[in-house]
Design a protein around this motif. Structure first.
Motif, PDB file in Angstrom:
ATOM      1  N   LEU A 133     -86.099  40.150 -69.736  1.00  0.00           N
ATOM      2  CA  LEU A 133     -85.693  39.234 -70.803  1.00  0.00           C
ATOM      3  C   LEU A 133     -85.197  39.988 -72.025  1.00  0.00           C
ATOM      4  O   LEU A 133     -84.359  39.489 -72.780  1.00  0.00           O
ATOM      5  CB  LEU A 133     -86.861  38.323 -71.193  1.00  0.00           C
TER       6      LEU A 133
ATOM      7  N   PRO B  92     -82.326  35.693 -67.000  1.00  0.00           N
ATOM      8  CA  PRO B  92     -80.987  35.483 -67.569  1.00  0.00           C
ATOM      9  C   PRO B  92     -79.843  35.751 -66.608  1.00  0.00           C
ATOM     10  O   PRO B  92     -78.835  35.040 -66.636  1.00  0.00           O
ATOM     11  CB  PRO B  92     -80.969  36.459 -68.752  1.00  0.00           C
TER      12      PRO B  92
ATOM     13  N   MET C 182     -80.676  32.540 -77.394  1.00  0.00           N
ATOM     14  CA  MET C 182     -80.234  33.202 -76.170  1.00  0.00           C
ATOM     15  C   MET C 182     -79.383  34.431 -76.468  1.00  0.00           C
ATOM     16  O   MET C 182     -79.269  35.323 -75.627  1.00  0.00           O
ATOM     17  CB  MET C 182     -79.455  32.228 -75.293  1.00  0.00           C
TER      18      MET C 182
ATOM     19  N   HIS D   7     -82.558  37.384 -79.683  1.00  0.00           N
ATOM     20  CA  HIS D   7     -83.929  37.146 -79.235  1.00  0.00           C
ATOM     21  C   HIS D   7     -84.960  38.045 -79.909  1.00  0.00           C
ATOM     22  O   HIS D   7     -86.122  38.070 -79.483  1.00  0.00           O
ATOM     23  CB  HIS D   7     -84.009  37.332 -77.714  1.00  0.00           C
TER      24      HIS D   7
ATOM     25  N   ASN E 193     -79.401  40.166 -75.232  1.00  0.00           N
ATOM     26  CA  ASN E 193     -79.476  40.148 -73.772  1.00  0.00           C
ATOM     27  C   ASN E 193     -78.095  39.749 -73.276  1.00  0.00           C
ATOM     28  O   ASN E 193     -77.635  38.630 -73.515  1.00  0.00           O
ATOM     29  CB  ASN E 193     -80.530  39.144 -73.299  1.00  0.00           C
TER      30      ASN E 193
ATOM     31  N   HIS F 123     -76.704  39.096 -70.387  1.00  0.00           N
ATOM     32  CA  HIS F 123     -76.558  38.022 -69.417  1.00  0.00           C
ATOM     33  C   HIS F 123     -76.805  36.664 -70.063  1.00  0.00           C
ATOM     34  O   HIS F 123     -76.057  35.706 -69.825  1.00  0.00           O
ATOM     35  CB  HIS F 123     -77.500  38.256 -68.231  1.00  0.00           C
ATOM     36  N   ALA F 124     -77.828  36.559 -70.899  1.00  0.00           N
ATOM     37  CA  ALA F 124     -78.106  35.300 -71.587  1.00  0.00           C
ATOM     38  C   ALA F 124     -76.999  34.971 -72.583  1.00  0.00           C
ATOM     39  O   ALA F 124     -76.606  33.810 -72.745  1.00  0.00           O
ATOM     40  CB  ALA F 124     -79.456  35.377 -72.301  1.00  0.00           C
TER      41      ALA F 124
ATOM     42  N   PHE G 279     -78.914  25.163 -68.840  1.00  0.00           N
ATOM     43  CA  PHE G 279     -79.551  26.399 -68.378  1.00  0.00           C
ATOM     44  C   PHE G 279     -80.870  26.161 -67.654  1.00  0.00           C
ATOM     45  O   PHE G 279     -81.457  27.116 -67.151  1.00  0.00           O
ATOM     46  CB  PHE G 279     -79.769  27.332 -69.571  1.00  0.00           C
TER      47      PHE G 279
ATOM     48  N   PHE H  95     -86.023  27.805 -67.647  1.00  0.00           N
ATOM     49  CA  PHE H  95     -85.517  28.945 -68.421  1.00  0.00           C
ATOM     50  C   PHE H  95     -85.704  28.705 -69.910  1.00  0.00           C
ATOM     51  O   PHE H  95     -86.175  29.588 -70.639  1.00  0.00           O
ATOM     52  CB  PHE H  95     -84.041  29.198 -68.128  1.00  0.00           C
TER      53      PHE H  95
ATOM     54  N   PHE I 116     -87.941  31.131 -72.120  1.00  0.00           N
ATOM     55  CA  PHE I 116     -87.265  32.000 -73.085  1.00  0.00           C
ATOM     56  C   PHE I 116     -87.672  31.649 -74.510  1.00  0.00           C
ATOM     57  O   PHE I 116     -87.828  32.540 -75.353  1.00  0.00           O
ATOM     58  CB  PHE I 116     -85.747  31.898 -72.918  1.00  0.00           C
TER      59      PHE I 116
END
Length: 436
Positions: free
Chosen positions: A24, A103, A288, A291, A342, A344-345, A402, A406, A410
């Motif tokens: 994460l 993610p 997202m 973070h 992050n 990917h997120a 999402f 998740f 998150f």
């Protein structure tokens, strides 16, 4: 799958495989296996699912069970591991009950959604990094007090720095390429030790993978040279804030045509719908792409970071920068994420929100050509990580896009990170308040 992997590894002459996934916090959690042992493991691959419930300090949050959970090896993610000869790295995503928390899996869902709409996603990240004249030992010996600067005389886009630090920049670039990372450019940026890498445009999943491996490779490269690569968005006085911008375009999946291109070289209707979707969803799901507690220090008044989700063509002072063109280069740039995002997120947020705008036919507000970074257009961004986590947890749009698992996980991750630092008191606070 195992037989195909065996042939690929033999063809590439990889004796060692580093297999893992990004957690994460965006860190690569891996196991190093010799080829024979990796192929044996790959017949029933599993990995510790604690990484779905780990904070930045490797503290557990949320419920178990904490087990070795099944994973899905992504053969297409195989790339060279640049710091060890005859070795590669491959990603293996959690594929059991923890899969919805990760993610990279969330990004894959948005990419599949784009494909169903007839789109191919092309993207690239651009990162600023601050290199410090510190080792792991020296940072700890001084209690992480203000660090010693590297390239203290650097100025933004300085030709002098490019000449003086040519060997350093060249070696850094080669370290990135050795990790299978597409690199477009590297250069000096604003402030002491600040350098920027613009990564090459690739398909959406590889773009996020490249960006995450970029930080891994940069950190290792720096430590091998007695330095530290820092990606904190705000390192404090004397250092600039640093970002992790992401650019994106949608292509026609059949023809490859850039669908943001416009014969008049203007931001076209599809791009405007994409922007409208971002305007609607990013303020409530901003956690997202930010973070950490530190990410919000970059948004202090007077900084270059925008404070709301406005847009304009070409300007550096709005959250979404449109780069329109009649050619294949038309794109949108998301300028809010910090260098610690992050990846990917962040890309999932940008893409998911933008696709929503297209599906719903949303209409973007007019561009803010003259808006400064402190001008608030529309809904302000969250003030801090707790505010961001609260908005994310309450967001129906985020849950729809999402997944509720998740979003809840998150948001909890962000809340726990905020709580872990909420009682910390800085030297500057004691200096300001202790005596009066």
């Amino acid at each position: 799958m195992v037989n195909g992997l065996a042939r690929t590894l033999a063809d590439l002459d990889y004796d060692i495989v580093h297999v893992g996934q990004f957690d994460l916090n965006g860190l690569f959690r891996e196991r190093r296996l010799r080829r024979e042992q990796f192929l044996a493991w790959a017949r029933e691959p599993r990995f510790a699912n604690v990484i779905a419930h780990w904070g930045a300090g490797e503290n557990l949050f949320g419920g178990g069970p904490y087990i070795s959970e099944e994973v899905a090896i992504d053969e297409n993610s195989l790339r060279p591991f640049g710091f060890e000869e005859r070795s590669g790295a491959v990603l293996a995503d959690l594929a059991g009950f923890s899969a919805p928390y990760m993610p990279r899996n969330v990004l894959k869902t948005q990419l599949a959604r784009a494909a169903e709409m007839g789109y191919e996603v092309r993207a690239a990240f651009e990162f600023e990094a601050i290199f410090l004249a510190e080792t792991a030992e020296s940072l700890r010996a001084k209690g992480f007090a203000p660090p010693t600067q590297f390239a203290a005389d650097n100025k933004c886009w300085s030709g002098t720095t490019a000449a003086e630090k040519a060997e350093f920049v060249t070696a850094w670039e080669q370290a990135l390429i050795a990790h299978g990372i597409d690199v477009f450019a590297v250069a000096g940026e604003l402030g002491p030790g600040c350098f920027e890498a613009t990564l090459g445009v690739v398909d959406g999943l590889k773009a996020a993978d490249d960006a995450s491996f970029f930080r891994l490779a940069s950190r290792a490269f720096a430590r091998q040279r007695g330095l530290t690569a820092c990606f904190m968005p705000s390192l404090g006085p004397g250092f600039p804030g640093i970002g992790g911008h992401v650019t994106l375009s949608l292509r026609d999946a059949k023809t490859g045509q850039n669908l943001f291109s416009d014969a008049k070289g203007q931001t076209n209707a599809l791009a405007r719908q994409f922007i409208a979707g971002m305007t609607a969803t990013v303020p409530e799901a901003f956690a997202m792409s930010a973070h950490t507690v530190n990410a919000y220090r970059r948004f202090t008044p007077g900084s270059w970071a925008p404070k709301s989700v406005g847009w304009s063509e070409w300007a550096f002072t709005t959250a979404v920068r449109s780069a329109p063109s009649a050619t294949d280069t038309a794109r949108l740039e998301f300028r809010l994420p910090g260098a610690d995002c992050n990846t990917h997120a962040t890309l999932a947020l940008m893409l998911g929100a933008g696709l929503d705008g297209i599906e719903q036919g949303l209409v973007a507000a007019e561009p803010n050509e003259n808006a400064g970074p402190d001008d608030v257009v529309g809904i302000p961004l969250p003030r801090d990580l707790f505010d961001a986590a609260t908005r994310l947890r309450a967001s129906d749009n985020a849950k729809r896009l999402f997944g509720e698992p998740f979003v809840t996980n998150f948001a909890t991750f962000c809340e726990e990170e905020f709580k872990s630092l909420a009682r910390e008191v800085s030297d500057e606070e004691r200096r300001r308040y202790l005596e009066g």
